[in-house]
Enzyme design. Structure first.
Site, PDB file in Angstrom:
ATOM      1  CE  LYS A 116      -3.548  -0.538   2.903  1.00 11.07           C
ATOM      2  NZ  LYS A 116      -5.194  -0.005   1.546  1.00 11.07           N
ATOM      3  CD  GLU A 200      -5.129   7.071   2.904  1.00  9.42           C
ATOM      4  OE1 GLU A 200      -6.448   6.832   3.153  1.00  9.42           O
ATOM      5  OE2 GLU A 200      -4.590   6.922   2.390  1.00  9.42           O
ATOM      6  CG  HIS A 235     -14.264  -3.834   3.292  1.00  9.69           C
ATOM      7  ND1 HIS A 235     -14.012  -2.762   3.243  1.00  9.69           N
ATOM      8  CD2 HIS A 235     -13.937  -3.819   4.370  1.00  9.69           C
ATOM      9  CE1 HIS A 235     -13.695  -1.797   4.083  1.00  9.69           C
ATOM     10  NE2 HIS A 235     -13.298  -2.504   4.972  1.00  9.69           N
ATOM     11  NE  ARG A 292      -8.803  -9.575  -8.391  1.00  6.90           N
ATOM     12  CZ  ARG A 292      -8.437  -8.521  -8.103  1.00  6.90           C
ATOM     13  NH1 ARG A 292      -7.298  -7.692  -7.730  1.00  6.90           N
ATOM     14  NH2 ARG A 292      -9.481  -7.443  -6.694  1.00  6.90           N
TER      15      ARG A 292
HETATM   16  C1  MV4 Z   1     -10.891   5.076   3.208  1.00  8.59           C
HETATM   17  C2  MV4 Z   1     -11.737   5.551   3.802  1.00  8.59           C
HETATM   18  C3  MV4 Z   1     -12.191   6.810   4.188  1.00  8.59           C
HETATM   19  N1  MV4 Z   1     -11.590   7.649   3.751  1.00  8.59           N
HETATM   20  N2  MV4 Z   1      -9.938   5.940   3.507  1.00  8.59           N
HETATM   21  C4  MV4 Z   1     -11.999   0.371   2.250  1.00  8.59           C
HETATM   22  C5  MV4 Z   1     -10.338  -0.306   2.253  1.00  8.59           C
HETATM   23  C6  MV4 Z   1      -9.120  -0.339   1.117  1.00  8.59           C
HETATM   24  N3  MV4 Z   1     -10.029  -0.350   0.260  1.00  8.59           N
HETATM   25  C7  MV4 Z   1      -9.924   1.319   1.729  1.00  8.59           C
HETATM   26  N4  MV4 Z   1     -10.823   1.765   2.208  1.00  8.59           N
HETATM   27  C8  MV4 Z   1     -11.602   3.064   3.368  1.00  8.59           C
HETATM   28  N5  MV4 Z   1     -10.303   4.014   2.527  1.00  8.59           N
HETATM   29  C9  MV4 Z   1     -10.191   6.916   3.612  1.00  8.59           C
HETATM   30  N6  MV4 Z   1      -9.518   8.646   4.051  1.00  8.59           N
HETATM   31  C10 MV4 Z   1     -13.115   4.787   3.821  1.00  8.59           C
HETATM   32  C11 MV4 Z   1     -12.828   3.172   3.264  1.00  8.59           C
HETATM   33  C12 MV4 Z   1     -13.874   1.951   3.522  1.00  8.59           C
HETATM   34  C13 MV4 Z   1     -14.490   1.589   1.688  1.00  8.59           C
HETATM   35  C14 MV4 Z   1     -13.781   2.247   0.735  1.00  8.59           C
HETATM   36  C15 MV4 Z   1     -13.985   1.705  -0.704  1.00  8.59           C
HETATM   37  C16 MV4 Z   1     -15.067   0.388  -0.694  1.00  8.59           C
HETATM   38  C17 MV4 Z   1     -15.509   0.445   0.859  1.00  8.59           C
HETATM   39  C18 MV4 Z   1     -15.265   1.161   1.621  1.00  8.59           C
HETATM   40  C19 MV4 Z   1     -16.236   0.259   2.908  1.00  8.59           C
HETATM   41  C20 MV4 Z   1     -15.236   1.323   4.400  1.00  8.59           C
HETATM   42  C21 MV4 Z   1     -14.334   2.056   4.296  1.00  8.59           C
END
Ligand code: MV4
Length: 669
Positions: A116, A200, A235, A292
């Site tokens: 990441k 973040e 997720h 992918r």
């Molecule tokens: C975040 C966020 C809010 N603010 N970053 C979830 C897993 C990873 N892919 C990143 N994720 C998130 N990062 C910041 N700065 C909210 C999420 C998140 C989320 C992102 C995409 C799809 C579903 C999600 C479910 C919960 C939290």
């Protein structure tokens, strides 16, 4: 161009890749575990090789066995699908060393996007916008606190080695930061063996919008617009659509160009997806890049008219991109839902079992598409992801596509195990979904509407389930009579005829689950039909049952259609877009069943004990977690069914338990 392609995957994606490969004239090689010997993807391929026992780690993840299969069959290229080895750089390297074409990006690109923090640093250099934050190497707690103060609260603390949402902690204020940081580090250390974190700014209502990119080995790269995947649960994506609702064309272009820049920054080749968080103010930030083909790629295919697997194969063979950016355009709107063998009413517990009936909506090649790896009669096993199919719809605009989705789900019939069709229908029919009021907490926000308390089976469904039983019995007895040497025997009658009594009957149906409600449906036979005595009064019912389970009914003067499926004593009725599962209570059979029941606390599936919360003799409350199993990559808490006493903990942490094993001796008080 290679002539023989090995698909190193299973299920719907293997079938999907084989479909395109065969259309392109390639010979196809399937690989399968012992459990998948009779699977659909094996039947579709030109050749097939067994690569090991059922567990993925002994078969679909065995690089040596897959490469041996390629050598054995003369395959010159390998398509990894998604999941399994699709983002395994070592596998990509091993294919190259074996002189095989890996249908995917260079191993170096997979590695670049694997971590990441490293990925974010690369993206920052490429000018791809990142969420304001800190992702440096210095993990001094005081520095991290100062960075959090600089970013501004709320902040999100993420495990650098994490993914898929694991190891994320929100610090809403400065006062919470130290505890949340310590908690995030502990979880990161135990989950990933690496306690480094990044900080973040926390976006409170983001949407998950991802860009499909494609690059060839001649330096060209295009984006095939975006997909909105905001509707997720833990997720795991549930609904994906393209294009993203209400996406401003200027933002689309900037996001697409940023995604192309990201791909070019790492020398990407092939299909890739750059995931962004889209904030309410239109700002977007890089989240991660998937190296992918994604599960949800069909929605992009439906709005662009392109076959992305064909693109992958042509590019892997050294071809140029089939189209340039100016040749690509969005036509209409597409939505995909993932049909899963899981029980939303039981916390989405994965289901295993045999698909005793499987009917999908008719595919017309444009509006409805079904990508599946199973057929009626196939089993959904504990070894693999319990996906049954992907249902994809397209129409000229989003409202039409949503209507198409509702209808397609109403025509989807899955019997033999619980599935999530009703949950998906509830999403598709929800006003907030139609209004495109989307963000990553959609399911959480509408939980009460999407996962309502279980309702008793409606009376008309009981009536139809009963009618189906009677008509099925008539058909069976008529067939027996025809085959007997006394076809007119009174024992062959099935009209409830009784000596000196009105022709009547009572059918008892029980709802599923421990202590499911029982319903006695009383009826009398009247001239070729029936009168049902329901709570709301008597109603005349007649109907016809087709050999395919189609049930045409005339009830109370209204004619309606349903599907009635019987498997042993289990009845499944599909009616008005809903699925009703009932069990026929056959007096003789039920007595035997009681003897074996007794409400024991048993393992819902094979798994490993990962936590024991109580000791022998503990007095517990209803719902108190007693023991936690890990199975199918998920945690399952076995809870006290009522207040009572734990008489015996039968397994300890670390022990494997078979399906159905009694985990805890328990006496209700
Ligand atoms: C975040 C966020 C809010 N603010 N970053 C979830 C897993 C990873 N892919 C990143 N994720 C998130 N990062 C910041 N700065 C909210 C999420 C998140 C989320 C992102 C995409 C799809 C579903 C999600 C479910 C919960 C939290």
């Amino acid at each position: 161009m290679f002539t023989t392609l090995l698909i190193a995957n299973r299920g719907e994606i293997a079938c999907r890749v084989i479909r395109t490969a065969k259309r392109m004239g390639l010979r196809t090689v399937a690989v399968h575990s012992d459990a998948d010997a009779g699977a659909r993807h094996v039947a579709m391929a030109d050749m097939a090789v067994n690569i090991g026992p059922a567990p993925a780690r002994d078969s679909y993840l065995r690089v040596d066995a897959i490469l041996d299969a390629a050598r054995l069959t003369g395959a010159q290229a390998i398509h990894p699908g998604y999941g399994f080895l699709s983002e395994n750089a070592a596998f990509a390297d091993a294919c190259a060393r074996a002189g095989l074409v890996f249908v995917g990006p260079p191993a170096s690109a997979i590695r670049a996007m694997g971590g990441k923090s490293k990925a974010k640093a690369l993206m920052e250099q490429a000018g791809v916008p990142l969420v304001p934050g800190y992702h440096g190497e210095d993990q001094n707690p005081d520095l991290l606190k100062a960075e959090a103060d600089r970013i501004g609260y709320p902040v999100l603390i993420k495990a650098s080695a994490g993914g898929g949402g694991k190891g994320m902690k929100v610090a809403a204020t400065a006062a919470e930061f130290a505890d949340q940081l310590a908690s995030a580090k502990r979880e990161a250390a135990s989950s990933f063996g690496d306690d480094r974190v990044l900080i973040e700014r926390y976006l409170t209502r983001p949407r998950h919008v991802e860009i499909q990119v494609f690059a060839d080995s001649h330096g060209d790269c295009v984006y095939l617009f975006e997909r909105d995947c905001s509707i997720q649960r833990r997720h795991q994506k549930v609904v994906e659509e393209a294009p993203a609702p209400s996406m401003d064309p200027a933002i689309r272009r900037r996001m697409g160009e940023a995604a192309v820049a990201a791909a070019q920054a790492i020398g990407y080749v092939g299909a890739g997806t750059v995931e962004f968080l889209l904030d309410e103010d239109g700002s977007f930030y890089f989240m991660e890049m998937n190296t992918r083909l994604q599960v949800e790629h069909p929605v992009t295919e439906m709005i662009t008219g392109q076959d992305l697997v064909e693109w992958q194969l042509r590019i892997a063979a050294g071809g140029k991109l089939p189209l340039g950016q100016e040749d690509l355009a969005i036509d209409g709107h597409a939505i995909e839902v993932r049909l899963y063998a899981e029980d939303p009413a039981k916390g989405f517990l994965p289901q295993t079992g045999r698909l005793t009936h499987l009917r999908f909506p008719a595919e017309d090649g444009r509006h409805v598409r079904v990508d599946t790896g199973v057929r009626a009669g196939d089993a959904i096993s504990i070894h693999y992801d319990p996906m049954i199919a992907k249902l994809i719809v397209w129409d000229r605009d989003r409202p039409a596509a949503v209507r198409r989705l509702c209808r397609a789900l109403a025509e989807t019939e899955i019997a033999g195990l619980n599935a999530n069709v009703g949950f998906l229908s509830a999403i598709a029919a929800h006003p907030a979904f139609l209004a495109a009021d989307l963000d990553t907490r959609f399911i959480e926000r509408h939980q009460a509407d999407l996962l309502p308390e279980a309702q008793p089976v409606p009376e008309d469904a009981l009536a139809l389930a009963t009618l189906g039983l009677l008509l099925d019995r008539n058909a069976r007895m008529a067939a027996q009579a025809r085959g007997s040497n006394d076809p007119y025997s009174p024992w062959s009658r099935s009209d409830g005829w009784r000596l000196n009594d009105e022709a009547h009957d009572t059918v008892t149906l029980r709802e599923p689950g421990e202590g499911g409600a029982e319903h006695a449906v009383k009826l009398t036979y009247v001239g070729g039909g029936y009168r049902f005595h329901l709570r709301e009064g008597e109603v005349a019912v007649r109907g016809e049952l087709g050999t395919d389970g189609t049930l045409v009914t005339e009830m109370g003067g209204v004619r309606s259609m349903a599907t009635w499926i019987r498997h042993g004593s289990d009845i499944t009725l599909f009616r008005a877009g809903r699925t009703h599962r009932l069990h026929l209570v056959e007096p003789l059979a039920s007595a035997a069943a009681e003897a074996g029941a007794g409400g024991r606390l048993t393992a819902p599936m094979p798994g490993k004990v990962i936590a024991v919360h109580v000791a022998d003799g503990a007095v517990v409350e209803k719902g108190q977690p007693l023991i936690v199993l890990e199975a199918m990559k998920m945690e399952h808490a076995i809870k006290a069914p009522s207040a009572g006493t734990v008489t015996r903990i039968r397994f300890q942490v670390g022990e494997q338990v078979p399906d159905g094993a009694e985990l805890v001796g328990f006496e209700a008080t």
